[in-house]
Scaffold this active site. Structure first.
Site, PDB file in Angstrom:
ATOM      1  N   LYS A  16       0.920  -1.350   0.161  1.00  0.00           N
ATOM      2  CA  LYS A  16       0.075  -0.032   0.069  1.00  0.00           C
ATOM      3  C   LYS A  16       0.868   1.068   0.074  1.00  0.00           C
ATOM      4  O   LYS A  16       0.584   2.176  -0.647  1.00  0.00           O
ATOM      5  CB  LYS A  16      -0.815   0.058   1.183  1.00  0.00           C
ATOM      6  CG  LYS A  16      -1.894  -1.061   1.202  1.00  0.00           C
ATOM      7  CD  LYS A  16      -2.961  -0.805   2.434  1.00  0.00           C
ATOM      8  CE  LYS A  16      -2.339  -0.659   3.841  1.00  0.00           C
ATOM      9  NZ  LYS A  16      -1.636  -1.854   4.193  1.00  0.00           N
ATOM     10  N   ARG A  91      -9.839   0.969   8.608  1.00  0.00           N
ATOM     11  CA  ARG A  91      -9.314  -0.392   9.040  1.00  0.00           C
ATOM     12  C   ARG A  91     -10.079  -1.398   9.540  1.00  0.00           C
ATOM     13  O   ARG A  91      -9.986  -2.305  10.262  1.00  0.00           O
ATOM     14  CB  ARG A  91      -7.987  -0.281   9.737  1.00  0.00           C
ATOM     15  CG  ARG A  91      -6.721  -0.315   8.749  1.00  0.00           C
ATOM     16  CD  ARG A  91      -5.661  -0.247   9.897  1.00  0.00           C
ATOM     17  NE  ARG A  91      -4.336  -1.187   9.408  1.00  0.00           N
ATOM     18  CZ  ARG A  91      -3.512  -0.505   8.945  1.00  0.00           C
ATOM     19  NH1 ARG A  91      -3.192   0.820   8.967  1.00  0.00           N
ATOM     20  NH2 ARG A  91      -2.197  -1.368   8.806  1.00  0.00           N
ATOM     21  N   ARG A 133      11.864  -5.351   5.788  1.00  0.00           N
ATOM     22  CA  ARG A 133      11.629  -3.877   5.186  1.00  0.00           C
ATOM     23  C   ARG A 133      12.332  -3.067   6.092  1.00  0.00           C
ATOM     24  O   ARG A 133      12.650  -3.041   7.152  1.00  0.00           O
ATOM     25  CB  ARG A 133      10.069  -3.514   5.626  1.00  0.00           C
ATOM     26  CG  ARG A 133       9.729  -1.953   5.248  1.00  0.00           C
ATOM     27  CD  ARG A 133       8.214  -1.884   5.077  1.00  0.00           C
ATOM     28  NE  ARG A 133       7.404  -2.432   6.188  1.00  0.00           N
ATOM     29  CZ  ARG A 133       5.829  -2.477   6.023  1.00  0.00           C
ATOM     30  NH1 ARG A 133       5.600  -2.047   5.165  1.00  0.00           N
ATOM     31  NH2 ARG A 133       5.425  -2.715   7.226  1.00  0.00           N
ATOM     32  N   ARG A 166      10.916  -0.295  11.519  1.00  0.00           N
ATOM     33  CA  ARG A 166      10.064   0.053  12.193  1.00  0.00           C
ATOM     34  C   ARG A 166       9.831  -0.986  13.416  1.00  0.00           C
ATOM     35  O   ARG A 166      10.288  -2.047  13.416  1.00  0.00           O
ATOM     36  CB  ARG A 166       8.769  -0.018  11.691  1.00  0.00           C
ATOM     37  CG  ARG A 166       8.466   1.051  10.573  1.00  0.00           C
ATOM     38  CD  ARG A 166       7.184   1.109   9.648  1.00  0.00           C
ATOM     39  NE  ARG A 166       6.147   0.443  10.262  1.00  0.00           N
ATOM     40  CZ  ARG A 166       4.852   0.013   9.692  1.00  0.00           C
ATOM     41  NH1 ARG A 166       4.762   0.395   8.483  1.00  0.00           N
ATOM     42  NH2 ARG A 166       4.030  -0.583  10.532  1.00  0.00           N
ATOM     43  N   ARG A 177      -0.351  -8.424  13.913  1.00  0.00           N
ATOM     44  CA  ARG A 177      -1.041  -7.421  12.823  1.00  0.00           C
ATOM     45  C   ARG A 177      -1.855  -8.224  11.986  1.00  0.00           C
ATOM     46  O   ARG A 177      -2.764  -7.583  11.544  1.00  0.00           O
ATOM     47  CB  ARG A 177      -0.005  -6.789  12.230  1.00  0.00           C
ATOM     48  CG  ARG A 177       0.636  -5.336  13.115  1.00  0.00           C
ATOM     49  CD  ARG A 177       1.989  -4.913  12.836  1.00  0.00           C
ATOM     50  NE  ARG A 177       2.085  -4.225  11.369  1.00  0.00           N
ATOM     51  CZ  ARG A 177       3.222  -3.980  10.849  1.00  0.00           C
ATOM     52  NH1 ARG A 177       4.066  -4.424  11.212  1.00  0.00           N
ATOM     53  NH2 ARG A 177       3.179  -3.392   9.875  1.00  0.00           N
TER      54      ARG A 177
END
Ligand code: AMP
Length: 219
Positions: A16, A91, A133, A166, A177
Protein backbone atom coordinates in the site's frame (compact mmCIF):
# COMPACT_ATOMS: atom_id res chain seq x y z
CA UNK A 1 -13.67 10.19 -15.16
CA UNK A 2 -10.53 9.35 -13.22
CA UNK A 3 -11.24 8.29 -9.65
CA UNK A 4 -9.55 10.68 -7.25
CA UNK A 5 -11.00 9.74 -3.86
CA UNK A 6 -9.17 6.50 -3.16
CA UNK A 7 -9.04 4.07 -0.28
CA UNK A 8 -6.42 1.30 -0.26
CA UNK A 9 -7.08 -1.96 1.55
CA UNK A 10 -4.61 -4.77 2.01
CA UNK A 11 -2.75 -6.67 4.74
CA UNK A 12 0.45 -5.32 6.31
CA UNK A 13 3.27 -5.16 3.73
CA UNK A 14 0.96 -5.72 0.77
CA UNK A 15 2.53 -2.69 -0.91
CA UNK A 16 0.00 0.00 0.00
CA UNK A 17 2.73 2.45 1.01
CA UNK A 18 4.85 1.93 -2.10
CA UNK A 19 1.91 2.21 -4.50
CA UNK A 20 0.14 5.12 -2.84
CA UNK A 21 3.35 7.14 -2.58
CA UNK A 22 3.91 6.79 -6.33
CA UNK A 23 0.30 7.52 -7.22
CA UNK A 24 0.29 10.57 -5.00
CA UNK A 25 3.29 12.07 -6.81
CA UNK A 26 2.00 11.28 -10.30
CA UNK A 27 -1.58 12.38 -9.76
CA UNK A 28 -0.69 15.24 -7.46
CA UNK A 29 -3.10 14.08 -4.79
CA UNK A 30 -2.23 14.03 -1.07
CA UNK A 31 -1.12 10.68 0.29
CA UNK A 32 -2.80 10.33 3.67
CA UNK A 33 -0.74 7.62 5.34
CA UNK A 34 -2.35 6.73 8.67
CA UNK A 35 0.55 4.77 10.14
CA UNK A 36 2.96 7.58 9.26
CA UNK A 37 0.70 10.20 10.83
CA UNK A 38 0.46 8.10 13.99
CA UNK A 39 4.22 7.60 14.10
CA UNK A 40 4.64 11.39 13.80
CA UNK A 41 2.36 11.83 16.84
CA UNK A 42 4.53 9.35 18.75
CA UNK A 43 7.71 11.14 17.70
CA UNK A 44 6.24 14.48 18.79
CA UNK A 45 5.27 12.87 22.14
CA UNK A 46 1.70 14.18 21.96
CA UNK A 47 -1.10 12.82 24.16
CA UNK A 48 -2.54 11.03 21.09
CA UNK A 49 0.90 9.61 20.26
CA UNK A 50 1.30 8.15 23.75
CA UNK A 51 -2.08 6.40 23.50
CA UNK A 52 -1.41 5.20 19.94
CA UNK A 53 1.99 3.71 20.80
CA UNK A 54 0.51 1.26 23.31
CA UNK A 55 -1.76 -0.23 20.66
CA UNK A 56 0.76 -0.11 17.82
CA UNK A 57 3.40 -1.97 19.84
CA UNK A 58 0.84 -4.73 20.39
CA UNK A 59 -0.12 -4.94 16.71
CA UNK A 60 -3.63 -3.73 17.58
CA UNK A 61 -5.75 -0.98 16.13
CA UNK A 62 -5.54 2.43 17.75
CA UNK A 63 -9.01 3.56 18.99
CA UNK A 64 -11.20 4.55 16.03
CA UNK A 65 -12.13 8.02 17.27
CA UNK A 66 -8.50 9.00 17.73
CA UNK A 67 -7.50 7.92 14.22
CA UNK A 68 -10.65 9.22 12.54
CA UNK A 69 -10.19 12.66 14.02
CA UNK A 70 -6.70 12.93 12.46
CA UNK A 71 -7.72 11.54 9.06
CA UNK A 72 -11.03 13.29 8.54
CA UNK A 73 -9.37 16.64 9.19
CA UNK A 74 -6.97 15.82 6.32
CA UNK A 75 -9.74 14.73 3.94
CA UNK A 76 -11.51 18.04 4.34
CA UNK A 77 -8.35 20.14 4.20
CA UNK A 78 -7.58 22.53 1.36
CA UNK A 79 -4.83 20.27 -0.04
CA UNK A 80 -7.38 17.45 -0.53
CA UNK A 81 -9.90 19.55 -2.43
CA UNK A 82 -9.22 17.66 -5.70
CA UNK A 83 -9.13 14.25 -4.03
CA UNK A 84 -6.94 12.13 -1.78
CA UNK A 85 -5.33 8.74 -1.40
CA UNK A 86 -6.11 7.04 1.88
CA UNK A 87 -3.49 4.53 2.99
CA UNK A 88 -4.41 2.54 6.10
CA UNK A 89 -7.78 4.12 6.86
CA UNK A 90 -10.41 2.88 7.38
CA UNK A 91 -9.24 -0.36 8.98
CA UNK A 92 -12.51 -1.51 10.54
CA UNK A 93 -16.24 -1.30 9.88
CA UNK A 94 -16.49 1.13 12.79
CA UNK A 95 -13.98 3.46 11.12
CA UNK A 96 -15.66 3.09 7.73
CA UNK A 97 -18.95 4.14 9.27
CA UNK A 98 -17.39 7.19 10.92
CA UNK A 99 -16.00 8.10 7.50
CA UNK A 100 -19.34 7.52 5.72
CA UNK A 101 -21.08 9.76 8.22
CA UNK A 102 -18.50 12.52 7.79
CA UNK A 103 -18.79 12.29 3.98
CA UNK A 104 -22.57 12.17 4.15
CA UNK A 105 -22.68 15.25 6.38
CA UNK A 106 -20.52 17.00 3.79
CA UNK A 107 -22.71 15.78 0.90
CA UNK A 108 -19.87 13.68 -0.55
CA UNK A 109 -20.90 10.12 0.31
CA UNK A 110 -21.95 9.09 -3.20
CA UNK A 111 -19.26 10.76 -5.24
CA UNK A 112 -18.52 8.97 -8.51
CA UNK A 113 -14.86 9.79 -7.92
CA UNK A 114 -14.68 7.24 -5.10
CA UNK A 115 -12.89 3.90 -5.42
CA UNK A 116 -11.66 1.28 -2.94
CA UNK A 117 -8.67 -0.74 -4.14
CA UNK A 118 -7.93 -4.00 -2.41
CA UNK A 119 -4.41 -5.39 -2.90
CA UNK A 120 -4.34 -9.20 -3.04
CA UNK A 121 -1.07 -10.83 -1.95
CA UNK A 122 -0.02 -14.37 -1.22
CA UNK A 123 0.17 -14.56 2.58
CA UNK A 124 3.45 -16.47 2.63
CA UNK A 125 5.42 -13.58 1.18
CA UNK A 126 4.10 -10.95 3.60
CA UNK A 127 6.10 -11.88 6.68
CA UNK A 128 9.25 -12.11 4.59
CA UNK A 129 8.55 -8.61 3.26
CA UNK A 130 7.96 -7.25 6.78
CA UNK A 131 11.15 -8.50 8.41
CA UNK A 132 13.22 -7.26 5.46
CA UNK A 133 11.54 -3.85 5.24
CA UNK A 134 13.59 -0.74 5.96
CA UNK A 135 12.39 2.84 5.67
CA UNK A 136 14.06 6.20 5.29
CA UNK A 137 13.74 8.34 8.41
CA UNK A 138 13.82 11.45 6.24
CA UNK A 139 11.72 10.81 3.08
CA UNK A 140 9.92 7.54 4.02
CA UNK A 141 11.13 5.68 0.95
CA UNK A 142 10.64 1.94 1.45
CA UNK A 143 13.36 -0.66 0.83
CA UNK A 144 13.54 -4.43 1.05
CA UNK A 145 16.92 -5.85 2.06
CA UNK A 146 16.46 -8.83 -0.28
CA UNK A 147 14.52 -7.58 -3.28
CA UNK A 148 15.19 -3.83 -3.26
CA UNK A 149 18.25 -3.03 -1.12
CA UNK A 150 19.77 0.46 -0.92
CA UNK A 151 23.01 0.97 -2.84
CA UNK A 152 24.84 1.85 0.40
CA UNK A 153 23.93 -0.15 3.45
CA UNK A 154 21.68 1.84 5.82
CA UNK A 155 21.49 4.93 3.60
CA UNK A 156 18.59 6.09 1.43
CA UNK A 157 19.42 6.20 -2.31
CA UNK A 158 16.97 9.03 -2.87
CA UNK A 159 17.93 11.54 -0.18
CA UNK A 160 20.90 10.17 1.79
CA UNK A 161 18.72 9.82 4.91
CA UNK A 162 19.24 7.10 7.50
CA UNK A 163 17.29 3.87 7.06
CA UNK A 164 15.51 2.31 10.04
CA UNK A 165 13.38 -0.70 10.85
CA UNK A 166 9.94 0.04 12.28
CA UNK A 167 9.58 -1.25 15.85
CA UNK A 168 6.46 -3.19 14.83
CA UNK A 169 8.19 -4.86 11.86
CA UNK A 170 9.22 -7.96 13.79
CA UNK A 171 7.81 -11.45 13.52
CA UNK A 172 5.88 -11.40 16.80
CA UNK A 173 4.10 -8.06 16.29
CA UNK A 174 3.58 -8.79 12.59
CA UNK A 175 1.73 -12.00 13.42
CA UNK A 176 -0.61 -10.01 15.66
CA UNK A 177 -1.06 -7.41 12.93
CA UNK A 178 -2.17 -10.15 10.52
CA UNK A 179 -4.69 -11.42 13.06
CA UNK A 180 -6.00 -7.88 13.55
CA UNK A 181 -6.24 -7.47 9.79
CA UNK A 182 -8.24 -10.68 9.34
CA UNK A 183 -10.60 -9.88 12.15
CA UNK A 184 -11.11 -6.13 11.76
CA UNK A 185 -10.08 -5.01 8.29
CA UNK A 186 -10.83 -7.90 5.91
CA UNK A 187 -14.63 -7.50 6.37
CA UNK A 188 -14.32 -4.05 4.76
CA UNK A 189 -14.02 -5.66 1.33
CA UNK A 190 -17.63 -6.86 1.47
CA UNK A 191 -18.72 -3.59 3.02
CA UNK A 192 -17.36 -1.60 0.07
CA UNK A 193 -18.32 -4.23 -2.52
CA UNK A 194 -21.95 -3.79 -1.52
CA UNK A 195 -21.62 -0.05 -1.99
CA UNK A 196 -20.17 -0.64 -5.47
CA UNK A 197 -16.77 0.94 -4.73
CA UNK A 198 -14.51 -2.13 -4.56
CA UNK A 199 -11.95 -3.26 -7.13
CA UNK A 200 -9.23 -5.85 -6.55
CA UNK A 201 -5.66 -5.82 -7.82
CA UNK A 202 -3.22 -8.72 -7.83
CA UNK A 203 -0.28 -7.32 -5.87
CA UNK A 204 2.05 -10.33 -5.93
CA UNK A 205 4.10 -9.13 -8.87
CA UNK A 206 6.72 -6.45 -9.40
CA UNK A 207 5.72 -3.05 -7.94
CA UNK A 208 5.74 -1.50 -11.45
CA UNK A 209 3.30 -4.14 -12.77
CA UNK A 210 1.03 -3.66 -9.77
CA UNK A 211 1.13 0.08 -10.36
CA UNK A 212 0.05 -0.32 -13.99
CA UNK A 213 -2.87 -2.49 -12.93
CA UNK A 214 -3.94 0.10 -10.37
CA UNK A 215 -3.77 2.85 -13.02
CA UNK A 216 -5.97 0.80 -15.34
CA UNK A 217 -8.60 0.40 -12.60
CA UNK A 218 -8.86 4.01 -11.51
CA UNK A 219 -9.61 5.30 -15.01
P1 AMP B 1 0.86 0.83 9.08
O1 AMP B 1 1.97 1.83 9.01
O2 AMP B 1 -0.24 1.14 8.13
O3 AMP B 1 1.34 -0.59 8.96
O4 AMP B 1 0.23 0.95 10.54
C1 AMP B 1 1.02 0.68 11.69
C2 AMP B 1 0.14 0.56 12.92
O5 AMP B 1 -0.56 1.80 13.14
C3 AMP B 1 -0.97 -0.49 12.84
O6 AMP B 1 -0.50 -1.79 13.17
C4 AMP B 1 -1.95 0.05 13.88
O7 AMP B 1 -1.52 -0.23 15.21
C5 AMP B 1 -1.85 1.55 13.67
N1 AMP B 1 -2.85 2.00 12.66
C6 AMP B 1 -2.62 2.37 11.37
N2 AMP B 1 -3.77 2.69 10.76
C7 AMP B 1 -4.75 2.53 11.68
C8 AMP B 1 -6.16 2.69 11.66
N3 AMP B 1 -6.82 3.09 10.56
N4 AMP B 1 -6.83 2.42 12.79
C9 AMP B 1 -6.22 2.04 13.91
N5 AMP B 1 -4.90 1.85 14.00
C10 AMP B 1 -4.16 2.09 12.90
Amino acid sequence: MIKSEMIFLGPPASGKGTQTEKLSKELNLPHIDTGKLLRAEIEAKTKEGKIAKKFMDQGQLVPAQLVAQIIIKKIFSQEAQNGYILDGFPRSIEQAEILEKALMDAGKANSNKRIVIKLLVDRNSLLERIVNRRMCKNCNKIYNLKTFPPKINGICDACGGKLYQRTDDNEETATKRFDTYNKETAPLADYYREKGFLVTVNADGEPSEVYQEILSKIK
